[in-house]
Write a protein that holds these residues in place. Structure first.
Motif, short mmCIF file in Angstrom:
data_model
loop_
_atom_site.label_atom_id
_atom_site.label_comp_id
_atom_site.label_asym_id
_atom_site.label_seq_id
_atom_site.Cartn_x
_atom_site.Cartn_y
_atom_site.Cartn_z
N SER A 1 39.90 -43.80 -24.79
CA SER A 1 40.16 -42.82 -23.74
C SER A 1 38.96 -41.91 -23.51
O SER A 1 38.60 -41.62 -22.37
N VAL A 2 38.36 -41.45 -24.59
CA VAL A 2 37.19 -40.57 -24.48
C VAL A 2 36.03 -41.31 -23.81
O VAL A 2 35.39 -40.79 -22.90
N LYS A 3 35.79 -42.53 -24.26
CA LYS A 3 34.71 -43.32 -23.67
C LYS A 3 34.96 -43.58 -22.19
O LYS A 3 34.06 -43.45 -21.35
N LYS A 4 36.18 -43.96 -21.86
CA LYS A 4 36.52 -44.26 -20.46
C LYS A 4 36.36 -43.02 -19.59
O LYS A 4 35.83 -43.09 -18.48
N GLN A 5 36.82 -41.88 -20.07
CA GLN A 5 36.77 -40.64 -19.31
C GLN A 5 35.34 -40.17 -19.06
O GLN A 5 35.04 -39.59 -18.02
N THR A 6 34.44 -40.43 -20.00
CA THR A 6 33.08 -39.89 -19.91
C THR A 6 32.03 -40.89 -19.44
O THR A 6 30.94 -40.49 -19.08
N SER A 7 32.35 -42.17 -19.48
CA SER A 7 31.38 -43.18 -19.03
C SER A 7 31.08 -43.02 -17.56
O SER A 7 31.96 -42.70 -16.76
N SER A 8 29.82 -43.22 -17.21
CA SER A 8 29.39 -43.09 -15.82
C SER A 8 28.06 -43.82 -15.66
O SER A 8 27.56 -44.41 -16.61
N GLU A 9 27.51 -43.73 -14.48
CA GLU A 9 26.17 -44.29 -14.27
C GLU A 9 25.15 -43.58 -15.14
O GLU A 9 24.15 -44.16 -15.53
N ARG A 10 25.43 -42.33 -15.49
CA ARG A 10 24.49 -41.53 -16.28
C ARG A 10 24.76 -41.60 -17.78
O ARG A 10 23.95 -41.14 -18.57
N LEU A 11 25.92 -42.12 -18.19
CA LEU A 11 26.27 -42.17 -19.61
C LEU A 11 26.96 -43.49 -19.94
O LEU A 11 27.99 -43.81 -19.36
N LYS A 12 26.38 -44.21 -20.87
CA LYS A 12 26.94 -45.48 -21.36
C LYS A 12 27.11 -45.39 -22.87
O LYS A 12 26.25 -44.87 -23.58
N TRP A 13 28.24 -45.91 -23.35
CA TRP A 13 28.55 -45.89 -24.78
C TRP A 13 28.29 -47.24 -25.42
O TRP A 13 28.44 -48.28 -24.78
N ALA A 14 27.99 -47.24 -26.71
CA ALA A 14 27.93 -48.47 -27.49
C ALA A 14 29.35 -49.03 -27.57
O ALA A 14 30.34 -48.31 -27.42
N ARG A 15 29.44 -50.31 -27.79
CA ARG A 15 30.75 -50.97 -27.78
C ARG A 15 31.65 -50.51 -28.93
O ARG A 15 32.84 -50.28 -28.73
N SER A 16 31.12 -50.39 -30.12
CA SER A 16 31.94 -50.06 -31.28
C SER A 16 31.78 -48.59 -31.67
O SER A 16 31.03 -47.84 -31.04
N PHE A 17 32.49 -48.21 -32.71
CA PHE A 17 32.34 -46.87 -33.29
C PHE A 17 32.57 -46.99 -34.79
O PHE A 17 33.11 -47.97 -35.28
N TYR A 18 32.13 -45.98 -35.51
CA TYR A 18 32.30 -45.93 -36.95
C TYR A 18 33.37 -44.91 -37.27
O TYR A 18 33.44 -43.85 -36.64
#
Length: 144
Positions: free
Chosen positions: A85-102
């Motif tokens: 949810s956090v990744k989906k809410q904040t992802s944009s053209e200006r911000l991309k997340w790595a696929r996994s998390f620790y």
């Protein structure tokens, strides 16, 4: 770096509402997206939104240039769904997340406090600021 099968370790894992996790979420290719003040504040707002809507209880967080440390207790969502949810809410053209998390489960109150200290001291250890008080992108319930 995504390790094949890493998400399989989480599959079927049960947690209770009292479980607290130290989560580290990296940006794609470790890009320092959060050197942008407004992107960092947008992530802070998203973390606060999750808490305000009872998805979680945040103990501490610190947004570093290319990752975020989050000491969090999921409430009405699994840890994976909360992170998604956090990744989906904040992802944009200006911000991309790595696929996994620790993530690492916290076992007792002593570990909880030590982990919170570790998280908020990150900017100082990284040499970004001389004092954590000079860094704007962190919070901790133990510090008022």
């Amino acid at each position: 770096m995504y390790v094949k099968g890493h998400s399989a370790l989480r599959r079927g894992r049960q947690c209770t509402e009292s479980d607290v996790f130290h989560v580290v979420i990296k940006t794609r290719n470790n890009h320092p997206f959060f050197n942008d003040f407004y992107l960092a504040r947008s992530l802070v707002k998203t973390l606060m939104f999750c808490e305000e809507h009872c998805f979680c209880r945040t103990v501490a967080f610190c947004i570093m240039p290319d990752h975020v440390h989050w000491l969090v207790q999921p409430l009405n969502k699994s840890l994976s769904k909360l992170i998604y949810s956090v990744k989906k809410q904040t992802s944009s053209e200006r911000l991309k997340w790595a696929r996994s998390f620790y993530d690492c489960g916290i076992r007792n109150e002593s570990q909880l406090i030590n982990t919170a200290r570790y998280i908020i001291a990150n900017p100082k250890r990284a040499g970004i600021v001389a004092s954590v008080n000079d860094y704007p992108h962190w919070d901790c319930i133990y510090v008022s």
